[in-house]
Design a protein around this motif. Structure first.
Motif, PDB file in Angstrom:
ATOM      1  N   GLY A 102      -8.411   8.211   3.310  1.00  0.00           N
ATOM      2  CA  GLY A 102      -7.144   8.849   2.948  1.00  0.00           C
ATOM      3  C   GLY A 102      -6.099   7.829   2.528  1.00  0.00           C
ATOM      4  O   GLY A 102      -5.351   8.045   1.568  1.00  0.00           O
ATOM      5  N   CYS A 103      -6.049   6.700   3.250  1.00  0.00           N
ATOM      6  CA  CYS A 103      -5.084   5.644   2.907  1.00  0.00           C
ATOM      7  C   CYS A 103      -5.409   5.026   1.540  1.00  0.00           C
ATOM      8  O   CYS A 103      -4.501   4.717   0.753  1.00  0.00           O
ATOM      9  CB  CYS A 103      -5.080   4.555   3.980  1.00  0.00           C
ATOM     10  SG  CYS A 103      -4.329   5.068   5.543  1.00  0.00           S
ATOM     11  N   ILE A 104      -6.691   4.847   1.251  1.00  0.00           N
ATOM     12  CA  ILE A 104      -7.097   4.278  -0.041  1.00  0.00           C
ATOM     13  C   ILE A 104      -6.730   5.227  -1.178  1.00  0.00           C
ATOM     14  O   ILE A 104      -6.189   4.809  -2.209  1.00  0.00           O
ATOM     15  CB  ILE A 104      -8.611   3.977  -0.037  1.00  0.00           C
ATOM     16  CG1 ILE A 104      -8.909   2.813   0.915  1.00  0.00           C
ATOM     17  CG2 ILE A 104      -9.095   3.650  -1.447  1.00  0.00           C
ATOM     18  CD1 ILE A 104     -10.388   2.528   1.101  1.00  0.00           C
ATOM     19  N   ILE A 105      -7.014   6.515  -0.985  1.00  0.00           N
ATOM     20  CA  ILE A 105      -6.662   7.511  -2.004  1.00  0.00           C
ATOM     21  C   ILE A 105      -5.155   7.557  -2.207  1.00  0.00           C
ATOM     22  O   ILE A 105      -4.660   7.621  -3.339  1.00  0.00           O
ATOM     23  CB  ILE A 105      -7.197   8.906  -1.594  1.00  0.00           C
ATOM     24  CG1 ILE A 105      -8.730   8.908  -1.607  1.00  0.00           C
ATOM     25  CG2 ILE A 105      -6.659   9.988  -2.519  1.00  0.00           C
ATOM     26  CD1 ILE A 105      -9.348  10.154  -1.007  1.00  0.00           C
ATOM     27  N   ALA A 106      -4.399   7.484  -1.104  1.00  0.00           N
ATOM     28  CA  ALA A 106      -2.934   7.494  -1.187  1.00  0.00           C
ATOM     29  C   ALA A 106      -2.431   6.273  -1.949  1.00  0.00           C
ATOM     30  O   ALA A 106      -1.530   6.373  -2.792  1.00  0.00           O
ATOM     31  CB  ALA A 106      -2.334   7.531   0.215  1.00  0.00           C
ATOM     32  N   ALA A 107      -3.025   5.099  -1.682  1.00  0.00           N
ATOM     33  CA  ALA A 107      -2.612   3.874  -2.365  1.00  0.00           C
ATOM     34  C   ALA A 107      -2.931   3.928  -3.861  1.00  0.00           C
ATOM     35  O   ALA A 107      -2.163   3.420  -4.690  1.00  0.00           O
ATOM     36  CB  ALA A 107      -3.294   2.670  -1.727  1.00  0.00           C
TER      37      ALA A 107
END
Length: 437
Positions: free
Chosen positions: A12-17
């Motif tokens: 989720g953090c990678i997609i958000a970034a």
């Protein structure tokens, strides 16, 4: 199960970034302070998840259009110069392998601040960063506080595994630094239930810090409490609450806790305290002999065979007085900046938030200065986050102030231009009417 949850969160953090690069800055803060993968039990625990996220954020930052150039603030070149100076002292360090390993570690801490300074380009994003840091440390702090209360403060509270504040003394200072950040969040929060929850979390975080059994934290806590009371608009309510809270907690603290705190008065009879003083003396004497380069990273192993146990001694002993001057100027300069900013916005409608932000950030920085006088945490990422948050805060405040002044000037000019004009002939006619009457 925990591994799967952490992997989902990381994804989720990678997609958000990838979607919004500045969200990647918030994600890096979460994995730096909360360190969620350390709570897993399986293979995820050993994965370099922070570096995976760092690469994603770096790639996305290069392609990002929504970013700003580095702010024109003197603290940024001083920070870069300090990092370069670390490299110079490392070439002359006594323990080369350890020095270059530490230099690489410090570099990994310093480089991500470039993303903070360029991708956090609005006041709202800066507020989100403050909230993220406060929540990341605050979650563990509240957990530790509840644990301390339920166990009668008999067990010590430690920080997240594999972080710079895993050790109980460092975690206690980190929690106290976080309290003013939580109060910034609480002040700006609009949801009533969360606003009340954040306020209730403050005494729990204080309880967690008490249960660290840290003497330095006790001094820091006393100074923080005085600062918060001084800034409170309801001092006559705050002071009795502090005394009542202290009186109630006193009966639950074990006798061993009091015995440890009493060594503050009898430090000359405490082996740990005297060992620190000897290390500080050795570091000072060595730096007088090597004032420009010190002993290099991890130089205590050669100079005194004891950890420095002080950020100030660590800095001048390992890198000399020039590096110490650069480092200390970043801290003191930020304190001065946070003191001056509210004066610029005093009486300006809509900028009342500046004074509260500045006071709380200054309180956090003073907590660092007091607490790390007894802990070697001069390379702590939390310190530099506070400094660069202050840099960005100054930038946004000055920009907002200029916009308000420009708007005021424009309104005044429009008001003047919209007034009806009377010709010279009309003035003569008015004067003749006055004379005839």
């Amino acid at each position: 199960m925990r591994d799967i949850v952490v992997l989902i969160f990381l994804a989720g953090c990678i997609i958000a970034a990838l979607k919004q690069p500045w969200w990647g800055v918030l994600s890096l803060a979460i994995f730096s302070y909360l360190n969620p993968h350390a709570y897993a039990w399986g293979f995820v625990r050993s994965l370099p998840v922070y570096y995976v996220l760092f690469v994603v954020v770096a790639f996305r930052a290069i392609l990002a259009k929504d970013k700003q150039p580095l702010p024109k603030d003197w603290r940024i070149p001083v920070f870069i110069l300090l990092w370069v100076y670390f490299g110079i002292t490392s070439t002359q360090a006594y323990i080369q392998d350890e020095a270059w390993r530490k230099y690489l570690e410090v570099t990994k801490i310093y480089v991500p601040f470039y993303f903070t300074l360029t991708l956090i380009n609005t006041r709202h994003k800066l507020y989100c960063l403050i909230v993220t840091i406060a929540a990341s440390i605050g979650i563990v702090a509240v957990k530790g506080g509840l644990f301390a209360i339920l166990h009668g403060f008999s067990a010590r509270v430690y920080g997240p595994p594999n972080t710079q504040f895993t050790e109980n003394n460092a975690f206690a200072i980190a929690m106290l630094i976080t309290i003013p950040l939580l109060l910034i969040w609480q002040k700006e929060e609009t949801r009533s239930w969360l606003k009340k929850g954040l306020l209730c979390s403050i005494p729990i975080v204080f309880a967690a810090s008490l249960s660290s059994w840290s003497r330095g934290a006790l001094l820091t806590m006393a100074i923080l409490t005085l600062m918060l009371i001084w800034n409170s608009k309801r001092k006559f309510m705050a002071i009795p609450l502090v005394f009542v809270g202290a009186f109630m907690v006193k009966d639950y603290l074990p006798q061993e806790w009091f015995g440890r705190m009493e060594t503050l008065e009898t430090y000359d009879q405490d082996a740990s305290a005297m060992g620190r003083i000897e290390a500080w003396t050795d570091g000072w004497n060595h730096t007088l002999e090597h004032p420009f380069i010190g002993s290099g990273f991890e130089g205590w192993r050669y100079v005194t065979m004891r950890d420095w146990h002080s950020s100030y001694v660590e800095m001048f002993s390992e890198h000399g007085f020039i590096a110490f001057g650069l480092w200390l100027s970043l801290i003191l300069g930020t304190l001065i900046s946070l003191t001056k900013l509210p004066k610029l916005t005093r009486g300006v409608n809509g900028m009342e938030w500046v004074a509260h932000h500045c006071f709380m950030l200054r309180a956090s920085l003073i907590c660092y200065m007091v607490g790390t006088a007894f802990l070697g945490l001069s390379y702590w990422d939390l310190l530099y986050h506070l400094i660069f948050i202050a840099v960005l805060l100054k930038k946004f405040v000055l920009e907002e102030l200029d916009e308000k002044r420009s708007s005021t000037s424009l309104i005044k000019s429009m008001t003047i231009n919209s007034q009806p004009k009377i010709s010279a002939q009309g003035i003569l006619q008015l004067q003749s009417k006055k004379i005839s009457t």
